[in-house]
Design a protein around this motif. Structure first.
Motif, mmCIF file in Angstrom:
data_model
loop_
_atom_site.group_PDB
_atom_site.id
_atom_site.type_symbol
_atom_site.label_atom_id
_atom_site.label_comp_id
_atom_site.label_asym_id
_atom_site.label_seq_id
_atom_site.Cartn_x
_atom_site.Cartn_y
_atom_site.Cartn_z
ATOM 1 N N GLU B 92 3.815 1.534 5.349
ATOM 2 C CA GLU B 92 2.513 1.107 4.835
ATOM 3 C C GLU B 92 1.736 2.302 4.293
ATOM 4 O O GLU B 92 1.139 2.232 3.214
ATOM 5 C CB GLU B 92 1.699 0.408 5.930
ATOM 6 C CG GLU B 92 0.506 -0.328 5.339
ATOM 7 C CD GLU B 92 -0.608 -0.591 6.327
ATOM 8 O OE1 GLU B 92 -0.313 -0.980 7.472
ATOM 9 O OE2 GLU B 92 -1.780 -0.385 5.955
ATOM 10 N N ARG B 95 3.188 3.451 0.941
ATOM 11 C CA ARG B 95 2.833 2.512 -0.132
ATOM 12 C C ARG B 95 1.403 2.765 -0.612
ATOM 13 O O ARG B 95 1.133 2.915 -1.800
ATOM 14 C CB ARG B 95 2.991 1.088 0.411
ATOM 15 C CG ARG B 95 3.136 0.038 -0.639
ATOM 16 C CD ARG B 95 3.533 -1.286 -0.007
ATOM 17 N NE ARG B 95 4.929 -1.354 0.370
ATOM 18 C CZ ARG B 95 5.398 -1.641 1.590
ATOM 19 N NH1 ARG B 95 4.543 -1.890 2.586
ATOM 20 N NH2 ARG B 95 6.680 -1.667 1.837
ATOM 21 N N ARG B 96 0.490 2.847 0.342
ATOM 22 C CA ARG B 96 -0.930 2.953 -0.022
ATOM 23 C C ARG B 96 -1.280 4.321 -0.623
ATOM 24 O O ARG B 96 -2.011 4.400 -1.592
ATOM 25 C CB ARG B 96 -1.819 2.713 1.198
ATOM 26 C CG ARG B 96 -1.599 1.399 1.866
ATOM 27 C CD ARG B 96 -2.561 0.309 1.420
ATOM 28 N NE ARG B 96 -2.099 -0.949 1.977
ATOM 29 C CZ ARG B 96 -1.360 -1.833 1.304
ATOM 30 N NH1 ARG B 96 -1.070 -1.638 0.032
ATOM 31 N NH2 ARG B 96 -0.949 -2.929 1.875
ATOM 32 N N GLU B 99 -0.196 4.656 -4.177
ATOM 33 C CA GLU B 99 -1.170 4.013 -5.070
ATOM 34 C C GLU B 99 -2.382 4.893 -5.299
ATOM 35 O O GLU B 99 -2.957 4.918 -6.383
ATOM 36 C CB GLU B 99 -1.711 2.725 -4.440
ATOM 37 C CG GLU B 99 -0.797 1.544 -4.460
ATOM 38 C CD GLU B 99 -1.469 0.377 -3.743
ATOM 39 O OE1 GLU B 99 -2.530 -0.067 -4.183
ATOM 40 O OE2 GLU B 99 -0.935 -0.065 -2.706
ATOM 41 N N LEU B 100 -2.780 5.597 -4.234
ATOM 42 C CA LEU B 100 -4.030 6.355 -4.267
ATOM 43 C C LEU B 100 -3.844 7.755 -4.838
ATOM 44 O O LEU B 100 -4.795 8.527 -4.914
ATOM 45 C CB LEU B 100 -4.643 6.419 -2.863
ATOM 46 C CG LEU B 100 -5.164 5.068 -2.318
ATOM 47 C CD1 LEU B 100 -5.404 5.135 -0.818
ATOM 48 C CD2 LEU B 100 -6.451 4.655 -3.034
ATOM 49 N N GLY B 101 -2.628 8.098 -5.253
ATOM 50 C CA GLY B 101 -2.428 9.321 -6.019
ATOM 51 C C GLY B 101 -1.881 10.536 -5.282
ATOM 52 O O GLY B 101 -1.848 11.625 -5.856
ATOM 53 N N GLN B 138 3.932 0.362 -9.749
ATOM 54 C CA GLN B 138 2.949 -0.724 -9.762
ATOM 55 C C GLN B 138 1.530 -0.227 -9.986
ATOM 56 O O GLN B 138 0.707 -0.933 -10.567
ATOM 57 C CB GLN B 138 3.031 -1.508 -8.461
ATOM 58 C CG GLN B 138 4.280 -2.380 -8.457
ATOM 59 C CD GLN B 138 4.428 -3.168 -7.187
ATOM 60 O OE1 GLN B 138 3.625 -3.030 -6.270
ATOM 61 N NE2 GLN B 138 5.447 -4.001 -7.128
ATOM 62 N N SER B 139 1.248 0.997 -9.519
ATOM 63 C CA SER B 139 -0.117 1.499 -9.715
ATOM 64 C C SER B 139 -0.225 2.247 -11.045
ATOM 65 O O SER B 139 -1.253 2.838 -11.337
ATOM 66 C CB SER B 139 -0.528 2.391 -8.549
ATOM 67 O OG SER B 139 0.376 3.459 -8.416
ATOM 68 N N GLU B 229 -2.854 5.344 10.722
ATOM 69 C CA GLU B 229 -2.399 4.831 9.426
ATOM 70 C C GLU B 229 -3.565 4.563 8.467
ATOM 71 O O GLU B 229 -3.343 4.355 7.272
ATOM 72 C CB GLU B 229 -1.507 3.592 9.579
ATOM 73 C CG GLU B 229 -2.183 2.372 10.167
ATOM 74 C CD GLU B 229 -2.043 2.273 11.687
ATOM 75 O OE1 GLU B 229 -2.037 3.329 12.368
ATOM 76 O OE2 GLU B 229 -1.966 1.145 12.183
ATOM 77 N N THR B 230 -4.800 4.568 8.971
ATOM 78 C CA THR B 230 -5.955 4.384 8.093
ATOM 79 C C THR B 230 -6.470 5.735 7.579
ATOM 80 O O THR B 230 -6.968 5.830 6.449
ATOM 81 C CB THR B 230 -7.095 3.652 8.841
ATOM 82 O OG1 THR B 230 -6.565 2.463 9.438
ATOM 83 C CG2 THR B 230 -8.224 3.261 7.896
ATOM 84 N N LEU B 233 -5.564 6.948 4.078
ATOM 85 C CA LEU B 233 -6.165 6.148 3.010
ATOM 86 C C LEU B 233 -7.598 6.603 2.766
ATOM 87 O O LEU B 233 -8.061 6.682 1.630
ATOM 88 C CB LEU B 233 -6.140 4.660 3.368
ATOM 89 C CG LEU B 233 -4.856 4.123 3.992
ATOM 90 C CD1 LEU B 233 -4.961 2.632 4.252
ATOM 91 C CD2 LEU B 233 -3.668 4.412 3.099
#
Lengths: 251, 251
Positions: B92, B95-96, B99-101, B138-139, B229-230, B233
């Motif tokens: 997870e 993945r995130r 997306e966030l670079g 996808q991003s 895991e947060t 992000l």
């Protein structure tokens, strides 16, 4: 330290009574004994250090040791309004934005939502609310994020008057005006913000048109395309950064 | 538009050849036909709009229509170093933050990691790398986040000299110095940042002690306790906000 949310009515003078699931958690999951201490928070955002005095009749009896003065809540009221998405994704979003300090989660029925839901699904809302409660406890908040019942797009638009700032997370920036998130947040002096995020397939052209006729401001969330379940985490993180990090500057 | 990562070697003059899993994806998953267009990005971060000319021998043949000039990558190199956590959580996070670079994900064996792993587990690293690739596509990034092989804590510390800024995400602020994330980011003028995040159980006292003897700076991520895991992000979102949002100020 373990933390439980209680109603003010559970406090009688300097005693607190906990029953139900939290009783079960304290006794059977945490296996606590008299003398052990936990934190309890009320719906009025008061929090207390309490000590277990004893157990009786499916209840834990605790004594207040001291009131705590915690400042762990955002200085703003944040509502995340999101197009209805699949249950597992909704649960992940609820868990994460609870940790990140959001106050309300509002599912909105949008054209491109892949999941069709009933306007009233008390069982599902209760389940979501339980996830929010657990995440709030674990992140040591003094307040639980509230899960709202799903609303129609029209109802969402009609609710805008209740917020000081309405932000629409929109990836197609070339079609949007006034899209800088930082500028919008930095200049904000109000109290309540609603952030509107599309479902997996994004907003429909008709929804964008309707949003453009409101006071809502369109903002981008960086140059990459974020999934609908990542967008709320980005928004909540930068709101914390903008409004909480700055405050500690002088320390 | 669908996006695929290729090697520069797949380009011959104005023709691109795609085979393997991406061939399968184009032909059987997306069911594309000659005349359909996709974007391809090379490891040198060049990207091209290409059109399918035909299929042959488990290969797709495409013709370059035009080179694209995309600016979707962060102006910094960000490495997220995290204590080894369970596989599903790792996936997870990967993945995130793809997306966030983020640019690199470095698993670090820490004392309180609940999962013990082998230093070399090529199969697992390959799987993680595939997730990073899909999330980058996808991003709509032009670069794939690289998954590093897990390292020991000592190796992590030894690597600090390679970074302009080392940040340790630490919830116990009272024990930390110089902990303001915003101050550290706002004043940063270098190129590379590594952010170190503990596993589920946090850093051990010994690890904190070792970190305190390095150039690393301790920072908080808001007043609430974030799960392991947060935390990545939060960090990636605010780095994007700090270094990308501001740039569009004049627009």
């Amino acid at each position: 330290m373990q933390r439980y949310f209680i109603n003010t009515s559970a406090i009688k003078q300097n005693q607190v009574i906990i029953s139900g699931q939290d009783y079960h958690h304290i006794k059977n999951v945490m296996r606590m004994k008299p003398g052990d201490r936990v934190l309890v928070c009320t719906e009025k955002e008061n929090s207390y250090l309490v000590e277990i005095t004893g157990f009786s009749d499916n209840k834990v009896i605790l004594t207040i040791v001291e009131e705590r003065n915690e400042q762990v809540e955002l200085p703003l009221e944040i509502t995340i309004a999101q197009g209805v998405i699949r249950r597992e994704k909704t649960e992940e979003v609820i868990r994460r934005i609870s940790e990140l300090g959001a106050n309300f989660y509002l599912p909105v029925m949008m054209e491109r939502s892949l999941v069709k839901i009933k306007e009233q699904d008390q069982k599902k809302t209760n389940r979501y609310q339980m996830i929010a409660k657990e995440a709030s406890e674990q992140s040591q908040r003094t307040r639980i994020m509230k899960i709202e019942e799903p609303v129609s797009f029209d109802k969402l638009l009609a609710s805008f008057e209740n917020y000081d700032l309405c932000l629409v997370a929109y990836e197609k920036l070339s079609q949007a005006k006034d899209y800088n998130l930082e500028k919008n947040l930095r200049s904000f002096t109000g109290k309540s913000i609603i952030v509107i995020i599309g479902p997996e397939g994004g907003f429909s052209p008709q929804e964008i048109k309707l949003l453009q006729n409101t006071k809502a401001k369109f903002v981008g969330l960086g140059p990459r395309i974020l999934r609908t379940e990542t967008a709320p985490l980005y928004v909540m993180s930068v709101i914390s950064y903008q409004f909480e990090e700055g405050e500690t500057d002088e320390n």
